[in-house]
Design an enzyme around this catalytic site. Structure first.
Site, mmCIF file in Angstrom:
data_model
loop_
_atom_site.group_PDB
_atom_site.id
_atom_site.type_symbol
_atom_site.label_atom_id
_atom_site.label_comp_id
_atom_site.label_asym_id
_atom_site.label_seq_id
_atom_site.Cartn_x
_atom_site.Cartn_y
_atom_site.Cartn_z
ATOM 1 N N CYS A 86 0.834 -1.199 0.000
ATOM 2 C CA CYS A 86 0.000 0.000 0.000
ATOM 3 C C CYS A 86 0.875 1.257 0.000
ATOM 4 C CB CYS A 86 -0.971 -0.043 1.178
ATOM 5 S SG CYS A 86 -2.362 1.085 0.992
ATOM 6 N N HIS A 195 -3.444 -5.656 1.125
ATOM 7 C CA HIS A 195 -2.767 -5.857 2.412
ATOM 8 C C HIS A 195 -2.749 -7.335 2.795
ATOM 9 C CE1 HIS A 195 -2.433 -1.646 3.897
ATOM 10 N NE2 HIS A 195 -3.474 -1.435 3.105
ATOM 11 N N GLU A 197 -1.179 -8.722 5.114
ATOM 12 C CA GLU A 197 -1.135 -8.888 6.577
ATOM 13 C C GLU A 197 -2.521 -8.850 7.193
ATOM 14 O OE1 GLU A 197 -0.581 -6.121 5.018
ATOM 15 O OE2 GLU A 197 -1.077 -4.352 6.213
#
Lengths: 227, 83, 761
Positions: A86, A195, A197
């Site tokens: 990002c 993302h 994560e």
């Protein structure tokens, strides 16, 4: 495999990224303040998402001037893995480690949702655990993810297999050629808007981010003989 | 001291979604003859510098290195001496 | 600094005599009797600076002078409460030496004037309230009210900008905005409501308070420099909006979330050095004045401030302006003498301005120095504890009496249930809020287990198996029709939402948005709502640990609907108990807990069909409510349940539709009732929850409900075919594809907004 997570003023996915490395890979990870330029002891660098310097001037532009970028550039030159997520992707573009630039989403709004991606190239250290064309679900959250490059660069990206992720189905930001993530020619630097994560446990709604992290570890083990 | 007024604009080939939105709004205000809007940035930079040439070189450098992104932006500037 | 120094009046300000003769105090929102009280406290005429300080400290926003006596009814204690009202935010123990910190606050007037910045700074302010307690913010919620979306371009503009402002601030801070509610109703046309809530997490030994301690200790200013923005924001918030409000625009501040992010991280580092901070308080409403005066008063000390040391970003600011500025992203600290450099080092790392601006003093004097002169000298307690307190007259409004004879059921019987379903599903009040929440980063911090769109949001707590459920709620229509019932419902429904996710409600924060308390009818609404809320809090064991009162929400003399908003937080003991509203599996049995009565007064269907609301709202029986919640929580924790969904606006029909839409499955429902099909499906009777349970577990649930004395009705089953089929008293009344319902549900708000998009008013 020792990871570094650079922190800039305004980074806000740094903790999430550190947690993901701990939870998924159980490998050592260190938060490194942006004024540190020495990253020699690390094996990989993950530049986290967020709003470094408040996204002021242009997303990633001010972070790209930080001392730590020297260390990141060096690591990339040495073939170490560098992942920008990002805002991290935006920073890599501003630094010139990846080609192109980021514009505001075509609909002008911030967009947060779980987005469907297709894995376009599995011959990279970041995607070797995926299968070619695999459809995965990973959250996005950005207002400036509308990837842009000129026609020539696009052709080069296409020909050299540097487009790693494309949005499958709806394009959430208007990016050229549905691009969600690209790598450099050497394939050791990846920038992606989604993302990973945020997709590592069932309760998060998807676990498709796990393979990205495990791919990195697997690649490192294969290339460093440490099992 | 010099004051540099710097204008950063998107290159012509790059779509400007904000400009398009503003154009549409102007149309809805009845200004149908507006056929394009491009949004850019204007920066005012005050420099402690006596020499115009050096000031100019510094402004050029800051534009190229930071203030504009050459991938998609152009820039121009005006330099004036101020007290 | 001499001890006996005379307070001087500055040359460019009105003299104390002019203030009295020209009644200039009225310009600052003070009444004559309040001005007399100030003279009494000071034993002389106040200067302009002193008057400014009193005016903000005695505003409704800071002193609750019109609501204090009523607010005393709220239960604020509980075995888990670590901090009740009175600090930046309330704190509740959640075990394992951890606590949850939360508060809701309004930013209505600033948002009416400048929606983007008004909403953004509202979010910024509530975040500071939470991290000034030592907690790391983990979630944001909000509660919004606007006028009619379809008829007014101005409303669309306000709505779009408020959402963008909230997104701007929360997203940049990296705090997920996970929940909220929005209602469109003409009563908010000129006075939208923007209430923001923040939830944080801390370890017990990290808890901070806004208190000044220790004579001679330094008072340290940290964060953004002070400008002239937002002067008199607290007073502005305590006045009615009118044509001149637009010209008061300078009262609106501009938010800088990047600065606040730095401030957050710096404060977190200070909190981690366990014994560094003696006191910390946000400079929010009434800026430096309120934070410094409250800290000193709470500590039982005095305070000397040297205003020349306050970091400023504008030239020539007067003491009045410095003290009343509401510049954002500022924090006030007190540390032990000699430890200034530790604070300085952390601030330097984060690139923040910091300065020692004063000292804690002995006694009760609040003294301000400027250019070597004493410019204010006030007995502290008179600012904080001696604020005036009003009990206003109450009057039962005419509309309440007239509603007695209205029969809402009769108004609506001509509506075909299937048409009614289409209407509620595509009502902007009930339809999908995706258009809003996809602009909020609701997944940052990677802990969101239930995203926006369900009854309540759920945030997992890393390192434990626990999770927190949170929801904001408040149906103003019910409160308007009957303040006591409406007040009860606001609390009960918020608790019910939290229970439906598998959580035990812990406590709440409230934001009371009302009209002018000086109108007897409005004060009657306020008193009734607080009574109803208090009763529900008592019965459901959910103490009020903090909140905010926003009065004078009126335009052109017309008050908004009385709108108490409840922010409820609940604890989920194990992640495997996390429950959502979507139907999960074909063949599951659909059960309805609770009783359905003929209660259509104030319902969404009534509003949609008749264009207004009338009659009496649903009645809330607190004992029944408690039992229903107990049954559901017990059932979820024992793993009997696949989905749980609160019945709210739009009644059974809407809840069934939402569970179908969320799960992409159908439902086959057959019911018998004394009521008409329409009433049965759209009644908004309270204390009802829709469950789907695996077939072989259904008997467990039915037995459990029976044991607890809760009515449990077998409605039908979840079906693979994505169709909603409802048959009542042997007659098929609804047969609709879930796809079509989904389309209506998802498109309502985007369609209403399509003419807009960054457009003007």
């Amino acid at each position: 495999m020792h990871f570094a997570v650079p922190i800039f003023p305004g980074s806000n996915c740094d903790r999430d990224t550190i947690h993901a490395i701990e939870d998924v890979l159980d490998q050592p990870v260190t938060a490194v303040w942006h004024q540190d330029s020495d990253l020699k002891k690390f094996d990989a660098i993950i530049i986290p998402g967020g709003f470094s310097y408040g996204d002021y001037l242009r997303t990633g532009a001010l972070a790209a001037q930080s001392p730590i970028m020297e260390g990141i550039r060096e690591a990339a030159d040495q073939g170490k893995l560098v992942l920008g997520i990002c805002n991290g992707f935006q920073i890599l573009l501003e630094t010139g480690l990846l080609p192109g630039a980021m514009r505001r989403n075509d609909h002008l709004q911030f967009r947060c949702s779980i987005s469907r991606l297709s894995v376009e190239n599995t011959q990279t250290p970041f995607t070797l655990g995926f299968s070619q064309g695999e459809q995965i679900r990973i959250p996005i959250a950005h207002i400036e993810g509308n990837y842009y490059c000129d026609e020539e660069t696009l052709q080069e990206l296409q020909q050299k297999g540097q487009i790693i992720f494309r949005y499958a189905g709806e394009n959430p930001n208007g990016s050229i050629d549905y691009i969600a993530g690209i790598c450099n020619e050497r394939r050791n630097v990846l920038g992606m808007m989604p993302h990973p994560e945020r997709a590592i446990f069932d309760w998060m709604g998807s676990t498709d981010g796990v393979k990205l992290f495990t791919s990195m570890l697997q690649y490192w083990k294969e290339n460093n003989g440490a099992a | 001291m010099f004051k540099a007024t710097i204008f950063v604009t998107l290159k012509e080939s790059v779509l400007d979604p904000q400009g398009v939105a503003v154009k549409n709004s102007l149309h809805s205000l009845g200004l149908e003859n507006v056929h394009e809007v491009r949004i850019g940035k204007r920066l005012e930079v005050f420099l402690d510098q006596v020499d115009r040439k050096q000031a100019e070189a510094q402004v050029q450098m800051m534009c190229e290195k930071l203030l504009a992104n050459p991938v998609m932006e152009n820039y121009r500037y005006e330099l004036e001496e101020v007290s | 600094m001499q001890l006996k120094q005379k307070v001087i009046s500055l040359p460019n300000e009105p003299t104390p005599e002019m203030i009295r003769e020209q009644t200039l105090y009225k310009e600052l929102g003070l009444k004559s009797e309040e001005y007399e009280q100030i003279i009494h406290h000071l034993k002389r005429l106040p200067t302009w600076t002193e008057l400014g300080i009193y005016s903000v400290m005695w505003s409704e926003h800071c002193s609750y002078k019109n609501s204090k006596t009523l607010l005393k009814q709220f239960p604020t204690q509980g075995s888990r409460v670590l901090q009740g009202p009175g600090e930046g935010a309330g704190v509740i123990d959640i075990g394992d030496e951890q606590a949850v910190v939360f508060k809701i606050e309004s930013h209505n007037h600033p948002s009416a004037v400048e929606p983007f910045q008004g909403a953004a700074t509202g979010v910024g302010g509530i975040i500071r309230d939470v991290f000034s307690m030592g907690a790391r913010p983990i979630a944001l919620l909000n509660s919004l009210r606007f006028g009619d979306l379809k008829s007014s371009a101005r409303v669309r503009y306000l709505f779009e900008q408020v959402v963008a402002g909230i997104a701007h601030y929360g997203n940049c801070m990296g705090i997920p905005t996970v929940g909220g509610e929005v209602v469109f109703d003409p009563s908010y046309e000129g006075n939208p409501l923007v209430n923001a809530m923040c939830v944080g997490l801390l370890k017990h030994d990290e808890l901070q308070k806004g208190v000044a301690q220790g004579v001679g200790n330094p008072v340290i200013y940290v964060g953004a420099r002070t400008g002239r923005d937002g002067i008199h924001g607290a007073t502005f918030a305590s006045e009615e909006l009118n044509e001149t409000s637009e010209s008061k625009r300078p009262a609106v501040q501009v938010g800088d979330p990047f600065m606040e992010k730095l401030l957050l991280e710096a404060c977190m580092e200070m909190v981690e050095q366990k014994d560094l901070l003696l006191g910390i308080q946000d400079m929010g409403a009434a800026g430096l004045t309120c934070s410094s005066a409250e800290m000193a008063a709470k500590g039982g000390y005095g305070m000397d401030l040297n205003l020349d040391l306050v970091p400023r970003r504008e030239q020539g600011m007067t003491p009045y302006e410095i003290m009343l500025s509401e510049s954002q992203e500022r924090m006030l600290l007190v540390v032990e003498q000699g430890r200034e450099s530790e604070v300085q080092a952390i601030c330097d790392k984060w690139g923040l301005t910091s300065a020692v601006i004063g000292r804690v003093s002995e006694g009760d004097r609040y003294r301000l120095f400027f250019q070597g002169e004493l410019v204010a000298d006030i007995p502290l307690r008179t600012l904080v504890d001696a604020a005036p307190c009003y009990v206003q007259a109450q009057k039962v409004p005419d509309y309440y009496r007239e509603n007695e004879s209205v029969c809402p059921e009769e108004q609506l019987q001509h509506i075909d249930p299937q048409v009614g379903l289409h209407q509620v599903v595509s009502s902007v009040n009930l339809a999908s809020k995706r258009w809003i929440y996809q602009q909020y980063d609701h997944m940052v911090q990677a802990s969101t287990a239930v995203c926006p769109g369900s009854d309540a949001a759920v945030i997992a707590i890393r390192g434990t198996d626990k999770a927190l459920a949170m929801s904001t709620d408040g149906n103003a229509r019910y409160v308007y029709l009957d303040p006591v019932q409406g007040g009860r419902i606001a609390v009960a429904e918020a608790a019910r939402n939290v229970v439906c996710t598998g959580a035990e409600p812990l406590g709440l924060t409230d934001c009371l948005n009302f009209g002018s308390p000086e109108k007897p009818e409005v004060y009657w609404q306020l008193a009734g709502a607080i009574q109803g809320m208090s009763e529900a809090c008592q019965e459901l064991n959910t103490p009020v640990v903090g909140g905010n009162v926003s009065l004078y929400n009126e335009t052109k003399g017309q008050a908004i609907y009385p709108t108490p908003v409840v922010g409820m937080v609940g604890l989920i003991t194990s992640r495997k108990h996390i429950m959502t509203q979507s139907f999960k599996q074909a063949g599951d049995v659909i059960l309805l807990l609770g009783e359905t009565l003929a209660e259509l007064g104030g319902s969404e269907l009534q509003s949609l069909v008749t264009g207004k609301i009338s009659g009496r709202p649903p009645v809330l029986d607190l004992e029944k409510e408690k039992k229903v919640q107990q049954v559901v929580l017990h059932a979820i924790r024992h793993g009997f349940v696949h989905s749980a969904h609160d019945l709210a606006e739009g009644g059974l029909a809407m809840s069934l539709a939402e569970s179908c839409i969320a799960g992409g499955l159908g439902a086959n429902v057959t019911a018998k009732t004394q009521l008409s099909a329409l009433t049965y499906l759209f009644s908004e009777s309270q204390s009802r929850i829709l469950l789907s349970v695996p077939e072989n577990q259904a008997w467990h649930l039915i037995a459990l409900a029976e044991d607890m004395g809760v009515k449990c009705t077998h409605l039908g089953e979840v079906i693979e075919v994505p169709e909603m089929r409802i048959c009542i008293n042997g007659e098929s009344v609804i047969h609709e594809s879930v796809q079509e319902l989904t389309r209506k549900y998802e498109e309502a708000i985007p369609c209403a907004m399509s003419p807009s998009l960054t457009s003007t008013n």
